[in-house]
Design a protein around this motif. Structure first.
Motif, PDB file in Angstrom:
ATOM      1  N   UNK A   1       2.457  -5.841 -12.279  1.00  0.00           N
ATOM      2  CA  UNK A   1       2.672  -6.612 -11.094  1.00  0.00           C
ATOM      3  C   UNK A   1       1.188  -7.011 -10.422  1.00  0.00           C
ATOM      4  N   UNK A   2       1.138  -7.977  -9.811  1.00  0.00           N
ATOM      5  CA  UNK A   2       0.055  -8.629  -9.436  1.00  0.00           C
ATOM      6  C   UNK A   2      -1.139  -7.753  -8.688  1.00  0.00           C
ATOM      7  N   UNK A   3      -0.367  -6.948  -7.728  1.00  0.00           N
ATOM      8  CA  UNK A   3      -1.328  -6.120  -6.651  1.00  0.00           C
ATOM      9  C   UNK A   3      -1.864  -5.133  -7.716  1.00  0.00           C
TER      10      UNK A   3
ATOM     11  N   UNK B   1       2.343   1.790   3.160  1.00  0.00           N
ATOM     12  CA  UNK B   1       0.790   1.814   3.671  1.00  0.00           C
ATOM     13  C   UNK B   1       1.191   3.321   4.857  1.00  0.00           C
TER      14      UNK B   1
ATOM     15  N   UNK C   1      -4.751  -6.444  -9.685  1.00  0.00           N
ATOM     16  CA  UNK C   1      -5.871  -6.833  -8.787  1.00  0.00           C
ATOM     17  C   UNK C   1      -6.591  -5.457  -8.003  1.00  0.00           C
TER      18      UNK C   1
ATOM     19  N   UNK D   1       5.605  -9.922  -7.979  1.00  0.00           N
ATOM     20  CA  UNK D   1       5.120 -10.819  -8.687  1.00  0.00           C
ATOM     21  C   UNK D   1       4.516 -10.365 -10.042  1.00  0.00           C
TER      22      UNK D   1
ATOM     23  N   UNK E   1       4.461   3.129  -5.376  1.00  0.00           N
ATOM     24  CA  UNK E   1       5.698   2.824  -4.503  1.00  0.00           C
ATOM     25  C   UNK E   1       5.548   3.493  -2.883  1.00  0.00           C
TER      26      UNK E   1
ATOM     27  N   UNK F   1      -3.758   0.891  -0.826  1.00  0.00           N
ATOM     28  CA  UNK F   1      -3.499  -0.342  -1.395  1.00  0.00           C
ATOM     29  C   UNK F   1      -2.845   0.150  -2.970  1.00  0.00           C
TER      30      UNK F   1
ATOM     31  N   UNK G   1      -7.154  -0.552   2.893  1.00  0.00           N
ATOM     32  CA  UNK G   1      -6.396  -1.661   3.385  1.00  0.00           C
ATOM     33  C   UNK G   1      -7.082  -1.923   4.766  1.00  0.00           C
TER      34      UNK G   1
ATOM     35  N   UNK H   1       2.154  -9.390  -3.600  1.00  0.00           N
ATOM     36  CA  UNK H   1       1.689  -9.336  -4.888  1.00  0.00           C
ATOM     37  C   UNK H   1       2.586  -8.256  -5.519  1.00  0.00           C
ATOM     38  N   UNK H   2       3.208  -7.224  -5.124  1.00  0.00           N
ATOM     39  CA  UNK H   2       3.810  -6.288  -5.732  1.00  0.00           C
ATOM     40  C   UNK H   2       5.057  -6.914  -6.688  1.00  0.00           C
TER      41      UNK H   2
ATOM     42  N   UNK I   1       0.322   2.121  -2.833  1.00  0.00           N
ATOM     43  CA  UNK I   1       1.567   1.171  -2.595  1.00  0.00           C
ATOM     44  C   UNK I   1       1.683   0.432  -3.949  1.00  0.00           C
ATOM     45  N   UNK I   2       0.749   0.071  -4.509  1.00  0.00           N
ATOM     46  CA  UNK I   2       0.884  -0.789  -5.712  1.00  0.00           C
ATOM     47  C   UNK I   2       1.397  -0.137  -6.915  1.00  0.00           C
TER      48      UNK I   2
END
Lengths: 272, 272
Positions: B179-181, B116, B184, A163, B113, B106, B147, A160-161, B109-110
């Motif tokens: 971005x999506x993550x 994990x 989320x 998008x 950068x 997570x 995670x 997801x990162x 990461x999101x």
């Protein structure tokens, strides 16, 4: 403009136009003619489009491993549309595909209001039992629930990162009132599709996803993500890290617009 | 208008105004005065605000079980701000809190950068080792990675159904390019906070989340979600189903604006 919405019940009338506007390629005779006992759904052009099916054809010819992933969303009764997909799956199983069937229970919860328990019961009693009675061999097939396969959710998070929100809006037409798990569920599907190439599940190999044309947005998103993560078409990267192969897709037409063709399929005396 | 952004390094100068605009209540003397050996961070008003701390106070007084969850995002070196939080945590551990520490790998990461693996190494070597050397008792404390704890991701998915995109934009100011993550990840934090009340992790009980005021948006979202799922303030619902209790929160000021107070804390001869 043609719109494709995976969550609506739209019928599509002009498949040639869908092919042109969304870059789906025609599923021509040379793609299926040399397969062992080509299935009637292929011969009769019910499977009308594809992306990168040649990769699968090559694996079949060279007897190399390849996988097939399909999904079912447990909501309501099984219908002839599901039967059509599972017949295709059973055919591919008979010619060597490793089969993965994802039960999209998270999506059923997010978009149809079923609890995970209701979705599980429905999937087992209504869909999987019928799939097996239609000829699916459960022993050489993995049937799993999205909510219980952790690698699927992990991949959804990691992928997801690359998008962003505008891409999701462009692909699915999400709005301000769309709920967050509905927004996230296409990424979980991406996790479904790609996890079969993790080492634990058989490693990198061509993967076929046979879908109704309404599901094409999910596949385009998935292929875009693979490309964004530089996993596209890469088997062994420069750093000797194993990547994920590009996906192959076949699209079949819908019952509503190909009913005649489909009823012919049901008749044992038809021989095309 | 005051803006609070959990991912920026903004400094906040007017804590009274923050309290008023975001509904954070003042952390008054009567809340900490009767606690066993009240900690200097409480006495000196570094902990300046709260939501529903009385629930925790009651649990301490009645010697009932209660939990505390805090998180760390492994990025860069540990600093005095982290030390302040962990001192508060160690104090609460000494007076009976069950401690949960979420490593937000997570989110690292999101939004930062890190891979994990990098996040795990950093968390263990830079943060957790220091926490233990500062006095955290690891045996009566659960330190886990986002995670790797599946219930956290599952709750994120399930609870996301009652939050829509416009609420996320209003809370975090997300845009088309987010971005999506990243989008989320606040739901994963909600999963972190609420999973400690699952039966497996000790069941329904008051839960305290001590945060810097910049993290308040996460807590407001979380409390809204609890309310939307009708879990707020419910221990045993009408259907005899066990729910999740409302959360308690304390907010402390930042090092940058409370440095003087904080340096006083470091001096053993200061006695308030």
């Amino acid at each position: 403009m043609v719109e494709i919405d995976p969550w609506s019940s739209t019928t599509y009338k002009n498949y040639a136009r869908l092919r042109d506007e969304f870059g789906i390629q025609e599923f021509t005779r040379d793609l299926w003619n040399d397969l062992p006992n080509p299935h009637k759904l292929l011969r009769r052009n019910v499977v009308f489009g594809h992306r990168d099916f040649r990769r699968i054809k090559r694996a079949i010819e060279k007897k190399q491993p390849w996988a097939l992933l399909t999904g079912l969303m447990p909501s309501g009764r099984m219908h002839l549309g599901h039967k059509m997909v599972i017949e295709e799956v059973i055919y591919y199983q008979s010619i060597g595909a490793e089969i993965f069937i994802a039960v999209a229970d998270i999506e059923a919860f997010a978009t149809r209001g079923y609890t995970l328990k209701e979705a599980e019961k429905l999937a087992k009693e209504e869909y999987i039992a019928n799939y097996i009675s239609l000829g699916l061999k459960p022993d050489s097939c993995q049937i799993y629930f999205q909510s219980k396969r952790e690698e699927v959710k992990d991949l959804a998070c990691l992928l997801g990162k690359k998008v962003n929100w505008s891409q999701m809006v462009a692909t699915y037409g999400f709005s301000s009132s769309t709920n967050m798990i509905h927004i996230f569920s296409p990424l979980i599907q991406t996790g479904d599709i790609l996890h079969v190439q993790l080492e634990k599940y058989g490693g990198v190999r061509p993967t076929l996803v046979p879908v109704g044309v309404d599901q094409d947005p999910h596949l385009r998103l998935c292929r875009d993500i693979v490309q964004a993560h530089r996993l596209f078409n890469v088997i062994l990267t420069r750093e000797r890290r194993i990547g994920i192969m590009g996906l192959s897709i076949t699209c079949h037409s819908f019952l509503s617009t190909s009913y005649f063709t489909f009823t012919k399929c049901l008749c044992p005396s038809s021989s095309f």
